[in-house]
Design a protein around this motif. Sequence first.
Motif: not given
Length: 454
Positions: A265-276
């Motif tokens: 579970i420490k290998d989660v990949g995350l993509a977060q957008a620039r704007s809310p």
Amino acid sequence: MYGGIKCVPYMLSCVSPHLFELLKNLFCPVHDTTMEGLHNLQPYPVLRMKCSMSRDTDISHERIALDGDFLSYAPNEDDRVGVYIAAHPLTPDMCYYEAEIIDTGTDGSISVGLCSKRCPLDAHIGCATESIGFMTECGRLYKEGSRGTQLCIRCDCGDRIGCGIKFDQVLEGRGDPFCTMVPVYFARNGKELVTELVSLPSGGLYPAVGMDSVGGEVKLFLGLNWVPEEDSLMSVDTNEEEWYRLSDIQLNGQVLEYTGRGKSIKDVGLAQARSPLNTTVHYFEIEIVDPGESCYIAIGLTRRDYPKHRHPGWSKGSIGYHADDGKIFIGSGVGDPFGPRCHKGDRMGCGILFPRDYVCQYDSDGGSGEVSSSPTGMDNLLELTLDTSDSEDEDWWNSQCGIEHSSKMKVFFTRNGKMVGARQVCIPKGGFFPTIGMLSMQEKVRVDLRPLTG
């Protein structure tokens, strides 16, 4: 001469009943029984063709239930094949469509393809003249009742079958000026399977679906412009500016691909957008292109400085809907039953229902800003639980007071365009950012950050 005159009413009756009545009055010597016989003659076939052509703007279907874009098999007592034929044929401007398998039913007997308006409504597409179709249960292509050509393995829920015409490669009939051959192609999940030359019938070729599997259901996407998956994956420089950070995730156009180890579970990949999300852009979607080994895919909203190796929903200041088990996570590593599991081809959406009097003052990069609202009518919804946990951002949460408690919003999730459910949560200072998490090898999702803005 008199016998020749008797032939004239017959010929005119085949063309126009009105002329026939006029001729009857003029030629009264003709025997009444003869005229009665002419009255009983069937109209010339051209007249029937005109009547059917006048209905070409209507959808044709039998034993198919329609619910918006969703088609489902509705058998009657004889359990014959049900067929749907679209209202309009494919044209150079609308040359492609897709059918997504929502439910295969008992045996997966679904056909997708093209046919004329004259095709019977009780035979699978491709099993009758002037039709060509792909059978999802066996992965075979059928053309006007042929034995079928194997193209791929059996299709399953979530698969999207596409069909179109390459109008830029139309061939005029060789030796027959009235015959036009058009290249009809089929695709599965964005990958072209085959192109087959087909004679273009009068009136054109219409999107069509056949079903005879109890419980079978598909969703239609008409009027699409098909772009091969390979072309989409090559456009690596188009959307990078829309993302604030990509951790163990590679961006290829609109496609996000997991590149981490996928071992814990420490290998989660995350993509977060620039704007809310805000009152203008309040909803986004992902489509599961490849579920990978385990479909550990999550969609949700997170605060700006969310931990980079945590699925949305696992840590404070976040909420997430997880595809592998259908659970919702709200600031905790323990989820609650929420909706159906999601599979290949499914579209998962997430959004915020902002009250009408809500004022959003985030900066362009989603930095902190003041917000104000006075939401009403939400007292019966669940609130964000701020219980203690061992998440890695516990110290941040306790020391930074990262929630603006005066602002509570209704966050909702969808699956294939249908509402799954909603929860009322507190909006973190600076807003909620669209976030996708992935954890197993070969996972791919296609993202649309603005599906409702055109």
